[in-house]
Design a protein around this motif. Sequence first.
Motif, PDB file in Angstrom:
ATOM      1  N   ASN A 141      83.847 -32.003 118.257  1.00 12.64           N
ATOM      2  CA  ASN A 141      83.176 -32.644 117.124  1.00 12.64           C
ATOM      3  C   ASN A 141      81.679 -32.769 117.350  1.00 12.64           C
ATOM      4  O   ASN A 141      80.932 -32.953 116.396  1.00 12.64           O
ATOM      5  CB  ASN A 141      83.737 -34.056 116.913  1.00 12.64           C
ATOM      6  CG  ASN A 141      85.191 -34.047 116.502  1.00 12.64           C
ATOM      7  OD1 ASN A 141      85.506 -33.758 115.367  1.00 12.64           O
ATOM      8  ND2 ASN A 141      86.082 -34.328 117.448  1.00 12.64           N
ATOM      9  N   ASP A 142      81.279 -32.761 118.641  1.00 10.00           N
ATOM     10  CA  ASP A 142      79.868 -33.053 118.892  1.00 10.00           C
ATOM     11  C   ASP A 142      79.014 -31.796 118.797  1.00 10.00           C
ATOM     12  O   ASP A 142      79.504 -30.704 118.500  1.00 10.00           O
ATOM     13  CB  ASP A 142      79.706 -33.784 120.235  1.00 10.00           C
ATOM     14  CG  ASP A 142      80.126 -32.920 121.401  1.00 10.00           C
ATOM     15  OD1 ASP A 142      80.005 -31.675 121.307  1.00 10.00           O
ATOM     16  OD2 ASP A 142      80.591 -33.477 122.424  1.00 10.00           O
ATOM     17  N   SER A 285      83.476 -26.665 111.227  1.00  8.76           N
ATOM     18  CA  SER A 285      83.295 -27.655 110.156  1.00  8.76           C
ATOM     19  C   SER A 285      83.430 -29.087 110.653  1.00  8.76           C
ATOM     20  O   SER A 285      83.216 -30.028 109.905  1.00  8.76           O
ATOM     21  CB  SER A 285      84.343 -27.440 109.059  1.00  8.76           C
ATOM     22  OG  SER A 285      85.566 -28.031 109.451  1.00  8.76           O
ATOM     23  N   LEU A 286      83.827 -29.259 111.918  1.00  9.71           N
ATOM     24  CA  LEU A 286      84.130 -30.609 112.390  1.00  9.71           C
ATOM     25  C   LEU A 286      82.886 -31.483 112.502  1.00  9.71           C
ATOM     26  O   LEU A 286      82.994 -32.663 112.824  1.00  9.71           O
ATOM     27  CB  LEU A 286      84.866 -30.561 113.726  1.00  9.71           C
ATOM     28  CG  LEU A 286      86.304 -30.043 113.624  1.00  9.71           C
ATOM     29  CD1 LEU A 286      86.913 -29.859 114.998  1.00  9.71           C
ATOM     30  CD2 LEU A 286      87.156 -30.976 112.793  1.00  9.71           C
ATOM     31  N   GLY A 287      81.729 -30.911 112.300  1.00 10.59           N
ATOM     32  CA  GLY A 287      80.547 -31.744 112.237  1.00 10.59           C
ATOM     33  C   GLY A 287      79.470 -31.329 113.221  1.00 10.59           C
ATOM     34  O   GLY A 287      78.295 -31.630 113.039  1.00 10.59           O
ATOM     35  N   GLY A 288      79.865 -30.611 114.291  1.00 15.09           N
ATOM     36  CA  GLY A 288      78.870 -30.270 115.302  1.00 15.09           C
ATOM     37  C   GLY A 288      78.433 -28.822 115.246  1.00 15.09           C
ATOM     38  O   GLY A 288      77.619 -28.384 116.055  1.00 15.09           O
TER      39      GLY A 288
END
Lengths: 290, 503
Positions: A141-142, A285-288
Amino acid sequence: MAINKEIDAVTGVETTGHVWDGDLKELNKPLPKWWLYVLYASIVWSIGYWVLYPAWPGISGYTRGTLGYSQRVEVAKDLALAKESQAKFIEAIGAKPIEEIEKNPDLMEFVLRGGATQFGNNCAPCHGKGAQGFKGYPNLNDDDWLWGGGNEAIQNTIRYGIRSGHEKAHEGAMPRFGIDQILTNAQISDTADYVLSLSGVKGDTAAVERGKTVFGEQCAACHGAEAKGTLEMGAPNLTDGIWLFGGRKVDVEETIRNGRSGVMPAWEGKLDPVTIKMLAIYVHSLGGGK
Amino acid sequence: MTQMEPIARTNGTKPTEAAPGIERIDVAAVSSKSLRSLYGERKPIYPKRAHGTFRSIKWIVMAVTLGIYYLLPWVRWERGPGLPNQAFLLDFANQRLYFGPIEIWAQELYFITGILVLSALGLFLVTAIAGRMWCGYACPQTVWTDLMIAVERFWQGDRNARMRLDQSAWTLEKIWKKTATHISWLVISIATGGVLVFYFRDAPTLAAELVRGDAPLIAYVFLGIFTGTTYLLGGIAREQVCIYMCPWPRIQAAMFDAESLLVSYHEHRGEPRGAHKKGQTWLDRGDCIDCKACVAVCPMGIDIRDGAQMECIQCALCIDACDDIMDKVGRPKGLISYDTFLNVEAPAGAEPVPVRIVRPRTVLYSALIALVVGLMAWAWLARLTTQISVIADRNPMFVALSDGGVRNGYTLKILNKTHSAQAFQVAIDGVPGATMSIVGFEGTSAPLNIEANNVRAFKIYVTAPAPIWRKMSGTAVPLRFKVTNIDSGETAINNATFRGPGS
């Protein structure tokens, strides 16, 4: 029983005709008729069921019934139907480049939902269900990526793995500076102090100075002179707040002493290319994603 | 008044007379208190047809309730393109309930709770005022049983004819009469089950599907269930449902009091009962001529002269039957009438106590009804056409970023309850300096478009940079999401939490 038909004087109810212990009799209270008829109907029903449906086990099989019904066949039918309805999405995902998929909301919805499922089936055992990672298994995620956080880079990592034995896998490991007696324990401690000082952890100034020298000689080749890491080597940035194997001094010392070479399997051949592509986009797409 | 058929007697003796020209009906109250036992075989009841005020009221109530039941699904209500145009529709498939102008989403089922609470309180109030009005007039069990009995009477005749028919051998006449009765019952049952499913899917569409045979399986299943239960409960089981299956008779005892109007026999006036001979004086005797007309019309098989009974559904048919007789013998009506325990149990000759509708019990129920109505009206008027919900990611609860900042993920759902497409904007508040990004959208000011009568979910990331997160106290800070309808300016707010690692 009809021979012994006898009406009990007290209740006016027929007895069963049996006598126990010389004088003990039982009133005849048959089951309610509707109950009995339901039972008979169930028996008739069950015979029909035996004929039509799989029913009796045999030595090496079972009676299959004239309808040919089987739950496996039903599942196979459902799966075929699902596949059929997914076909146009799968085809489009296979054919289109990732940038184009990301701009198509319908495709993206399919990719993200399918990706989440595939992630749960294949990746979650190591990376966790929410891709949150564990010690030694990176958090996806990071924004910290050892081998690159773009769509293509992630796709390549999934496809070939890391130190997986695949010929295109990411290679390069953290050497065992302690075990292989390249550095002494004192040097390792100093280096750890220096590395931690890069992300703001205060240590003994003299030790940090000594560690800096060791770092320049031994570590900078991979991690860079400023310890910002090198993507090609998978060497992490040591100045940021993310530590794959722990950010306490003992963790860092352990890493330097014993080396690190975590493995990510190559998924090429195990998963089809469309699934790998969906997984890459999902992870991105998880944010990172970069 | 010629409907009193003379009872057929095979031995040719004349039927007993209760008064000149009035037959004493040979009938036993099969559900009488004195006959109660832990297990008793069912004894058939052959309710005789009654005529009078209450029978007329019951016919009217039957016509109105059945009319509403059968016709309501066909009433149309234009809502706009893409929306169902059925006025009363329980659209479970799309999670919407439509009642004319009112439209309830699955998230707002508390309105249904309110309606149920109101129904219960309404039932309490009616019971406190006039006993089991619901049971006697409006309960579906009563209405359908009444209908089934009317059908039975149509094919087989009134009480005596039906009794004769049941006792006779299986002649051709008996076979066709019984068959006609059961077929009629089944037709009514199928119509009942058939209409029920129309409440759950567009009626004209479903009707066509049902006829063509390609309606959803569940429609046939429920049609079957309600056909079966209507036939069994209304046609066959009848009073057994009220006596043995329904919990309301047991609850009602707590609902009415000594001042509730109940169908009552005036014992002081009626007793001592007995046959009245021509020319006999009415002094020193009761007005009850023991003709048993009240027992013969009772669909529950009780004798109202035994006093208040659990089995009595207060249908008031005995009042009609008795008034008819009192008229004939020239005594005042009302030997059986709606009256209170206070009056029924008062000493002989006591002044009747006037009926008090307004009393603490009824005031309390009415106040509660007003309160619930008020709450529902307020909730309905304050209802926004925009509703949002925010679900914070739980796994991971937060993501530590390489620069020391913290990122939280949220799923924002926006419900557009209007009948046209709307555009929204989202803003956050509570974590100063935090930035927001909406997955799939450039920047944060892009309009979030949602189709009419629809829900859309958005993935939102909120990031607090390292210096800001270090200044925040604790590991969880309130974060507020504000969604504004760009056109109307209507705003919906949801409070969430922003989390991070402890310092």
